[in-house]
Design a protein around this motif. Structure first.
Motif, PDB file in Angstrom:
ATOM      1  N   ASN A 198      38.142  32.780  23.103  1.00 13.67           N
ATOM      2  CA  ASN A 198      36.903  33.491  22.794  1.00 13.67           C
ATOM      3  C   ASN A 198      35.955  33.503  23.991  1.00 13.67           C
ATOM      4  N   ILE A 199      36.509  33.908  25.157  1.00 16.82           N
ATOM      5  CA  ILE A 199      35.708  34.011  26.373  1.00 16.82           C
ATOM      6  C   ILE A 199      34.874  35.289  26.282  1.00 16.82           C
ATOM      7  N   THR A 200      33.613  35.149  25.931  1.00 16.35           N
ATOM      8  CA  THR A 200      32.751  36.327  25.785  1.00 16.35           C
ATOM      9  C   THR A 200      32.020  36.677  27.076  1.00 16.35           C
ATOM     10  N   HIS A 201      31.920  35.704  27.992  1.00 14.99           N
ATOM     11  CA  HIS A 201      31.259  35.927  29.280  1.00 14.99           C
ATOM     12  C   HIS A 201      32.137  35.304  30.365  1.00 14.99           C
ATOM     13  N   LEU A 202      32.393  36.075  31.409  1.00 21.20           N
ATOM     14  CA  LEU A 202      33.375  35.663  32.417  1.00 21.20           C
ATOM     15  C   LEU A 202      32.814  35.786  33.828  1.00 21.20           C
ATOM     16  N   ALA A 203      33.082  34.763  34.642  1.00 21.56           N
ATOM     17  CA  ALA A 203      32.799  34.828  36.081  1.00 21.56           C
ATOM     18  C   ALA A 203      34.134  34.870  36.815  1.00 21.56           C
ATOM     19  N   ILE A 204      34.210  35.723  37.830  1.00 18.67           N
ATOM     20  CA  ILE A 204      35.445  35.899  38.594  1.00 18.67           C
ATOM     21  C   ILE A 204      35.215  35.474  40.036  1.00 18.67           C
ATOM     22  N   HIS A 205      36.002  34.505  40.461  1.00 24.03           N
ATOM     23  CA  HIS A 205      36.000  34.082  41.863  1.00 24.03           C
ATOM     24  C   HIS A 205      37.179  34.763  42.546  1.00 24.03           C
ATOM     25  N   TRP A 206      36.909  35.478  43.635  1.00 25.16           N
ATOM     26  CA  TRP A 206      37.967  36.170  44.369  1.00 25.16           C
ATOM     27  C   TRP A 206      37.983  35.673  45.803  1.00 25.16           C
ATOM     28  N   ASP A 207      38.946  34.804  46.088  1.00 22.44           N
ATOM     29  CA  ASP A 207      39.199  34.368  47.460  1.00 22.44           C
ATOM     30  C   ASP A 207      40.151  35.399  48.058  1.00 22.44           C
ATOM     31  N   LEU A 208      39.735  36.046  49.135  1.00 26.84           N
ATOM     32  CA  LEU A 208      40.542  37.118  49.701  1.00 26.84           C
ATOM     33  C   LEU A 208      41.901  36.637  50.200  1.00 26.84           C
ATOM     34  N   ASP A 209      42.081  35.325  50.360  1.00 27.41           N
ATOM     35  CA  ASP A 209      43.400  34.870  50.806  1.00 27.41           C
ATOM     36  C   ASP A 209      44.463  34.957  49.710  1.00 27.41           C
ATOM     37  N   VAL A 210      44.081  35.436  48.526  1.00 29.44           N
ATOM     38  CA  VAL A 210      45.057  35.709  47.476  1.00 29.44           C
ATOM     39  C   VAL A 210      45.852  36.979  47.804  1.00 29.44           C
ATOM     40  N   LEU A 211      45.373  37.733  48.804  1.00 25.98           N
ATOM     41  CA  LEU A 211      46.026  38.977  49.205  1.00 25.98           C
ATOM     42  C   LEU A 211      47.153  38.718  50.207  1.00 25.98           C
ATOM     43  N   ASP A 212      48.153  39.564  50.174  1.00 22.90           N
ATOM     44  CA  ASP A 212      49.277  39.512  51.108  1.00 22.90           C
ATOM     45  C   ASP A 212      48.757  39.815  52.515  1.00 22.90           C
ATOM     46  N   TYR A 213      48.843  38.834  53.410  1.00 21.29           N
ATOM     47  CA  TYR A 213      48.217  39.016  54.719  1.00 21.29           C
ATOM     48  C   TYR A 213      48.971  39.976  55.625  1.00 21.29           C
ATOM     49  N   TYR A 214      50.144  40.431  55.209  1.00 21.58           N
ATOM     50  CA  TYR A 214      50.826  41.495  55.956  1.00 21.58           C
ATOM     51  C   TYR A 214      50.245  42.863  55.604  1.00 21.58           C
ATOM     52  N   LYS A 215      49.571  42.941  54.450  1.00 24.77           N
ATOM     53  CA  LYS A 215      49.016  44.214  53.984  1.00 24.77           C
ATOM     54  C   LYS A 215      47.495  44.265  54.098  1.00 24.77           C
ATOM     55  N   PHE A 216      46.863  43.104  54.088  1.00 24.44           N
ATOM     56  CA  PHE A 216      45.403  43.015  54.257  1.00 24.44           C
ATOM     57  C   PHE A 216      45.149  41.935  55.299  1.00 24.44           C
ATOM     58  N   ARG A 217      44.672  42.339  56.465  1.00 26.16           N
ATOM     59  CA  ARG A 217      44.677  41.451  57.623  1.00 26.16           C
ATOM     60  C   ARG A 217      43.411  40.616  57.796  1.00 26.16           C
ATOM     61  N   SER A 218      42.402  40.852  56.972  1.00 23.08           N
ATOM     62  CA  SER A 218      41.138  40.121  57.152  1.00 23.08           C
ATOM     63  C   SER A 218      41.117  38.834  56.344  1.00 23.08           C
TER      64      SER A 218
END
Length: 289
Positions: free
Chosen positions: A201-221
């Motif tokens: 029953n998560i009615t309110h959500l905060a999202i943490h996005w660490d960019l290192d979750v991205l494939d570094y061959y496709k997103f280089r930053s």
């Protein structure tokens, strides 16, 4: 002062990862982010012009704590309902998400979109950007947990994109019964995250996005894409496998199921922009006079 429903926090903190690159990364991220009418709150950060020292298990402890308190004061002043955070290392989400947890209570959840769970403490690692989720749950160093008045229970936490956790992380996640979802599960559109929101029953959500979750061959930053560094340096460290579209689709999907009250984006390392900036500063007619 008038109270705004949503504020945008810009916090170019670099000390949590002991990496000056995060400072410029946050400034560029703030420039890239679409503009709107929400108040922009700039958290003062010590300039990245000096080396940090290990202070009782945390690199640059005094600076990190002072900046954490500054963020807490700014948030209390605005009393926001929703917060966008542009960082900086992952620790920038500590004060904002702690505020949101206290505001929304038992139905508040955190979706941690990250290759790493960030649940370590000074005993395991001196870089405090790896301590932040643990602190939000009430675990770890008291200088960090001091801002957490409403620790987030384990059942209200989901780590999305987790890849190759180390032995300590595996044990912590199992002991606390924290749910996680692999990159492959996200890409196959598993219902696990949707079920987690509904079942708890998560009615309110905060999202943490660490960019290192991205494939570094496709997103280089991201950290792992640093030019002229032997990739073997990162052997044994979990690296991202998602694409920008994967993360966009995930956030759009959960937005249909719950109210997103916080989004924090962290660890932007725009290597090409940084290297070009440094080169321009050395050229005739470009240097400061």
């Amino acid at each position: 002062m008038s109270k705004s429903k949503t504020i945008r926090i810009v916090m170019p903190q670099w000390q949590g990862g002991d990496n000056p690159v995060y400072h410029f990364g946050a400034e560029l991220l703030a420039w890239l982010a679409p503009k709107n009418d929400d108040p922009v709150v700039n958290i003062p950060v010590f300039a990245p012009d000096h080396e940090l020292e290990d202070e009782q298990g945390i690199m640059g402890r005094k600076e990190v704590v002072e900046q954490l308190k500054a963020a807490e004061r700014a948030i209390q002043e605005h009393e926001p309902e929703k917060i966008v955070v542009l960082g900086g290392d992952c620790l920038v989400d500590l004060a904002p998400f702690a505020w949101l947890s206290q505001r929304y209570g038992e139905n508040f959840g955190i979706l941690w979109v990250d290759t790493h769970p960030d649940i370590m403490s000074p005993e395991q690692f001196s870089h405090s950007h790896a301590h932040v989720l643990g602190a939000l749950m009430g675990y770890g160093d008291k200088d960090l947990t001091q801002v957490v008045n409403a620790p987030v229970p384990a059942k209200n936490v989901m780590i999305a994109g987790l890849n190759e956790p180390n032995e300590y992380e595996i044990g912590f996640l199992a002991e606390k019964n924290i749910q996680s979802c692999s990159p492959e599960e996200i890409q196959s559109n598993t219902p696990r995250i949707r079920n987690w929101i509904k079942e708890n029953n998560i009615t309110h959500l905060a999202i943490h996005w660490d960019l290192d979750v991205l494939d570094y061959y496709k997103f280089r930053s991201v950290l792992f894409a640093e030019p002229n560094i032997d990739e073997a340096v990162w052997d044994g460290v979990g690296k991202g496998k998602l694409t920008l579209t994967d993360v966009e689709n995930l956030i759009q999907e959960v937005n249909k199921l719950t109210e997103i009250v916080g989004i924090g984006i962290a660890e932007h390392t725009p290597w090409d922009a940084i290297n070009l900036k440094n080169t321009l500063s050395k050229l005739p007619l470009f240097s400061a006079k």
